[in-house]
Scaffold this active site. Structure first.
Site: not given
Ligand code: FAD
Ligand code: NAI
Length: 462
Positions: A441, A38, A40, A51, A33-34, A179-180
């Site tokens: 209930h 830990l 990600g 959250k 992990e870079g 979602v974001i």
């Molecule tokens: P990551 O969590 O992205 O982890 C990858 C890790 O690999 C990173 O720490 C990175 O530093 C490391 N890495 C990469 N390349 C290297 C390298 N060459 N050497 C060493 N380390 C490296 N998902 C949900 O299910 N529920 C949520 O509520 C939710 N909320 C989110 C909110 C936000 C704002 C964002 C951005 C995402 C959210 N997600 C949510 C999505 C979720 O975070 C990702 O789907 C999930 O983290 C993916 O896990 P991963 O292990 O594939 O990768």
């Molecule tokens: P997203 O794919 O959910 O939504 C992106 C939105 O941007 C879409 O509605 C799309 O139509 C719109 N869009 C794209 N180009 C545009 C433009 N030029 N102008 C206006 N609108 C445009 O992506 P988001 O919200 O960035 O989330 C990324 C990932 O992170 C998702 O795949 C999601 O699964 C994960 N995530 C999950 C969460 C959860 O599980 N609660 C919370 C946050 C992120």
């Protein structure tokens, strides 16, 4: 140089879960992990911090909107943004330290630094090269931005910057009603920002059940979020403190400009593979930059696997975790498996939105004969008592066999309620199986039972 059975690159939910499972299965394992900590994206700049802010801002919203009606009088709390950010940081630290503890407990070595793969069977971290019988890439994803939109993580931000703004902005423009955009847009709207969401499509949260989309947007509007739909963002212009968002309405090509203190770009995420050396390895990639894998998470290079956001499928922490466990089992010679048909999705707004399985649109398109059982939270006693009557549970079942095909919930605790339906689907249950199960209930989960009853002879409380 050390020698391992497995080296995992990335310690997000995919990587760290995979590492722990590998260790439990008796393999000698290291995780590279870079980052400084830990966990990600999910623990550091994703699921967990977002959250925490959703929880704190929801508490404020409850105090402002519902306390007086319940006889809780007094001054509403005011926002101490610095303290809210400290609370968020503390939450992150507790979680990331928890993974460090689990690594120690399970004897997983943390190789600190950025890893690359000079050749199959070898992982380079800094100047050191380690040997690994198996390599699992779990390098995750990063925000995808738009052409013409320059992110500085101060005024024009991705989710990463939005989790640590210097102050609560007066005006926030969110690009993308996914979602974001809706989770973090809700946070700032509750904290007092005027939030405008600009979305390219005519619906919010693409891919979700159409009725849920409509109800969700209506509720968010009531909460003060404004929406500009069918609008393609062309570019942003920013100074050190302000920005302008230029967009074009798709219906008439008219051009418009919005002013903002903060612009949140939330237009999706893309796989992160930088620096791994995949080109030289000749690893097969998709046109969308994802690593291609087979049903055992093996890439095109023997001995190298990939899981999580860096491969195809929903970019969700629990999907990455499931793949992490299954890939570990494959490496250990077992039969790891992920049921991609039963991966829930949750949006942690208030009310929450949750889904699993197929949508009605997908069933129609496939020509699948189905029935719908729906129940409104207005008919649920607990929800009414808690001012949480907005929303509904909708269950889709096969018309002839009654087998549950999908479920869509908008309402209180939707993200928890959905799991009862996930378990039912894993067991191939019918809607009647759910309907005949006694539910305590008064609970929100009675609404799930009522929706299941609605697939048959009808709900009781409606
Ligand atoms: P990551 O969590 O992205 O982890 C990858 C890790 O690999 C990173 O720490 C990175 O530093 C490391 N890495 C990469 N390349 C290297 C390298 N060459 N050497 C060493 N380390 C490296 N998902 C949900 O299910 N529920 C949520 O509520 C939710 N909320 C989110 C909110 C936000 C704002 C964002 C951005 C995402 C959210 N997600 C949510 C999505 C979720 O975070 C990702 O789907 C999930 O983290 C993916 O896990 P991963 O292990 O594939 O990768
Ligand atoms: P997203 O794919 O959910 O939504 C992106 C939105 O941007 C879409 O509605 C799309 O139509 C719109 N869009 C794209 N180009 C545009 C433009 N030029 N102008 C206006 N609108 C445009 O992506 P988001 O919200 O960035 O989330 C990324 C990932 O992170 C998702 O795949 C999601 O699964 C994960 N995530 C999950 C969460 C959860 O599980 N609660 C919370 C946050 C992120």
């Amino acid at each position: 140089m050390a020698s391992y059975d497995v080296i995992i690159i990335g310690s997000g939910p995919g990587g760290y879960v995979c590492a722990i499972r590998c260790a439990q299965l008796g393999l000698k394992v290291a995780c590279v992990e870079g980052r400084e900590t830990l966990g990600g994206t999910c623990l550091n700049i994703g699921c967990i911090p977002s959250k925490a802010l959703l929880h704190a801002s929801h508490m404020l919203h409850e105090a402002e909107h519902n306390f007086a009606a319940m006889g809780l009088k007094g001054k509403s709390p005011s926002v101490d943004w610095k303290q809210m950010l400290c609370y968020k940081e503390e939450t992150i630290a507790q979680n990331t330290k928890g993974i460090e503890f689990l690594f120690k407990k399970n004897k997983v070595d943390w190789l600190k630094g950025w890893g690359s793969i000079p050749e199959a069977g070898k992982v380079k971290v800094g100047e050191e090269v380690h040997e690994a019988k198996n390599i699992i890439i779990a390098s995750g994803s990063e925000p995808a931005t738009l052409p013409g939109v320059e992110v500085d993580e101060k005024v024009v931000v991705t989710s990463t910057g939005a989790l640590e703004l210097g102050k609560v902005p007066k005006k926030m423009v969110v690009i993308g009603a996914g979602v974001i955009g809706l989770e973090l847009g809700s946070v700032y709207a509750r904290l007092g920002s005027a939030v405008t969401v600009v979305e390219f499509l005519d619906v919010i949260t693409p891919g979700m059940d159409a009725e849920v989309q409509k109800t969700f947007q209506k509720i968010l509007k009531k909460q003060g979020l404004e929406f500009i739909m069918g609008a393609a963002v062309q570019k942003t212009e920013s100074t050190k403190t302000k920005a302008k968002v230029h967009y074009k309405l798709r219906q008439d090509d008219s051009e418009h400009i919005l002013d903002a203190d903060t612009v949140l770009v939330a237009t999706g995420r893309k796989p992160y593979t930088q620096g791994l050396g995949l080109d030289a390895l000749g690893l097969k990639m998709s046109s969308r930059g994802q690593i291609e894998v087979n049903d055992k998470w093996e890439t095109s290079v023997p001995g190298i696997y990939a899981i999580g956001d860096v491969i195809d499928g929903p970019m969700l922490a629990h999907k990455a975790e499931d793949e992490g466990m299954a890939a570990a089992e494959q490496v250990a010679g077992k039969h790891g498996h992920v049921n991609y048909g039963v991966i829930p999705g949750v949006i942690y707004t208030h009310p929450e939105v949750a889904n699993v399985g197929l949508t009605e649109d997908a069933l129609k398109e496939a020509g699948h004969a189905y029935k719908v059982g729906k129940f409104s939270f207005m008919g649920n006693g607990r929800a009414k008592a808690n001012f949480a009557g907005d929303g509904f549970v909708k269950i889709l079942a096969d018309k002839s066999t009654d087998r549950i095909l999908g479920a869509h919930i908008i309402g209180p605790a939707a993200g928890d309620l959905i799991h009862e339906i996930c378990v039912a689907m894993e067991f191939g249950a019918s809607a009647q199986d759910l309907a005949m199960t006694c539910h305590a209930h008064p609970t929100y989960s009675e609404a799930v039972r009522e929706a299941a009853l609605a697939c048959g002879d009808g709900p009781i409380h409606m």
